[in-house]
Enzyme design. Structure first.
Site, PDB file in Angstrom:
ATOM      1  N   LYS A 123      48.777  41.448  42.150  1.00 25.09           N
ATOM      2  CA  LYS A 123      48.607  42.784  40.998  1.00 25.09           C
ATOM      3  C   LYS A 123      47.835  43.809  41.936  1.00 25.09           C
ATOM      4  CE  LYS A 123      48.339  39.602  37.254  1.00 25.09           C
ATOM      5  NZ  LYS A 123      47.526  38.586  36.218  1.00 25.09           N
ATOM      6  N   ASP A 154      45.675  43.558  29.299  1.00 24.92           N
ATOM      7  CA  ASP A 154      46.522  42.604  29.121  1.00 24.92           C
ATOM      8  C   ASP A 154      46.943  42.179  27.746  1.00 24.92           C
ATOM      9  OD1 ASP A 154      46.926  40.517  31.226  1.00 24.92           O
ATOM     10  OD2 ASP A 154      44.846  40.225  31.389  1.00 24.92           O
ATOM     11  N   GLN A 167      41.548  37.446  35.068  1.00 22.52           N
ATOM     12  CA  GLN A 167      42.580  36.532  35.419  1.00 22.52           C
ATOM     13  C   GLN A 167      41.965  35.276  34.574  1.00 22.52           C
ATOM     14  OE1 GLN A 167      45.458  37.053  36.545  1.00 22.52           O
ATOM     15  NE2 GLN A 167      46.139  34.963  36.709  1.00 22.52           N
TER      16      GLN A 167
END
Ligand code: GUN
Length: 294
Positions: free
Chosen positions: A55, A122, A99
């Protein structure tokens, strides 16, 4: 027997990221700052480390500024919440990604709730999940469902009236994807660990999407001839990355199929980049020059 169409997420990602890069360079050359994404990793899970590195590298290549926070395995909820509070208030941070999974001592739900919904690239905050239910376009769609939707649409795969069967009802992929497919006017079935006769359902699928993380779960005899098969799984078996789908066997039946790696994986990261630029546009009050505007 004809070969299935390969749904090449790597090639499509390259094209979309080039567009994003051009758009960002346009903003920068007109004097604006770059978009910024904060990526937070707690602990040392090897798979998470790989995902996070991907990422951060992808951000750099398209011109998004990335701020990487590596926190200790023993971090407590309050410490992580402090980091999030700082990132929420920073003008130069358009997106915050923590994460998952988090170490067990951390209150994951509390962490998701703490991220400002307008920086929740997200799409996991209940406000954004709610916007997905309501089909409100100003929310963030979780990156993997968004990437899959863009991949199917790029290859001209019709969803209206089709039977879409999703295997896996997880919070990150299966559930939000089921809503997105409903908005495409598909008839959606979500299978999960309690589903009694999985094969009965998968055989009925015009579009079969598997997101379980069980290597080789989907076999040739579970797939209808000509079906579109999307493999979200990423597992390591004997040092090799494999998906949920027995690619070789299922390729004899499928009309189209995503490879692993090179299918959904890169599209997830592209979804994240698109969400970050979407947040930036909104915060900076600028308009998209991309052909794709999620
Ligand atoms: N872990 C597995 N998939 C994801 C994702 O899409 N976002 C985050 N933050 N963590 C994940």
């Amino acid at each position: 027997m004809s070969e299935p169409l390969i749904l090449d997420g790597r090639a499509l990602s390259e094209k979309l990221r080039k567009e994003l890069r051009g758009e960002i360079e346009g903003y920068v050359s007109s004097g604006l700052r770059r978009p910024g994404l904060a990526v937070v990793l707690v602990g040392n899970d090897p798979a998470s480390q790989v995902y996070v590195r991907n990422k951060v590298n992808a951000c750099r290549k398209v011109g998004i500024e990335s701020l990487f926070y590596q926190l200790d395995e023993n971090t407590v909820t309050e410490e992580l919440l402090e980091v999030i509070a700082e990132l929420n208030s920073r003008e130069d941070v358009d997106g915050i990604l923590v994460q998952l999974p988090l170490p067990s001592q951390i209150d994951q739900r509390g962490v998701i709730l703490a991220i400002h919904p307008e920086k929740d690239v997200d799409g996991f905050h209940p406000e954004n999940m709610g916007k997905l239910v309501a089909h409100a376009e100003d929310g963030f769609i979780p990156c993997t469902p968004l990437g899959i939707d863009i991949l199917l649409s790029h290859y001209g795969i019709e969803l209206e009236g089709k039977d879409v069967v999703i295997v896996g009802a997880g919070f990150i992929v299966g559930r939000p994807l089921s809503l997105l497919m409903l908005w495409r006017n598909a008839t959606v079935t979500v299978c999960h660990i309690h589903t009694r006769d999985l094969k009965k359902h998968t055989l009925s699928a015009d579009v079969l999407i598997s997101a379980t993380g069980v290597p080789g779960l989907i076999k040739e005899d579970m797939v209808k001839k000509g079906a579109v098969v999307v493999d979200v799984g990423i597992s390591k078996v004997e040092g090799k990355i494999v998906g949920d789908v027995d690619f070789e066997g299922v390729s004899r039946k499928a009309g189209a199929i995503t490879p692993v790696p090179g299918g959904v994986g890169p599209m997830t990261v592209t979804g994240l980049l698109m969400n970050t630029v979407k947040s930036y546009r909104k915060r900076m009050k600028v308009h998209s020059t991309s052909t794709m505007n999620p």
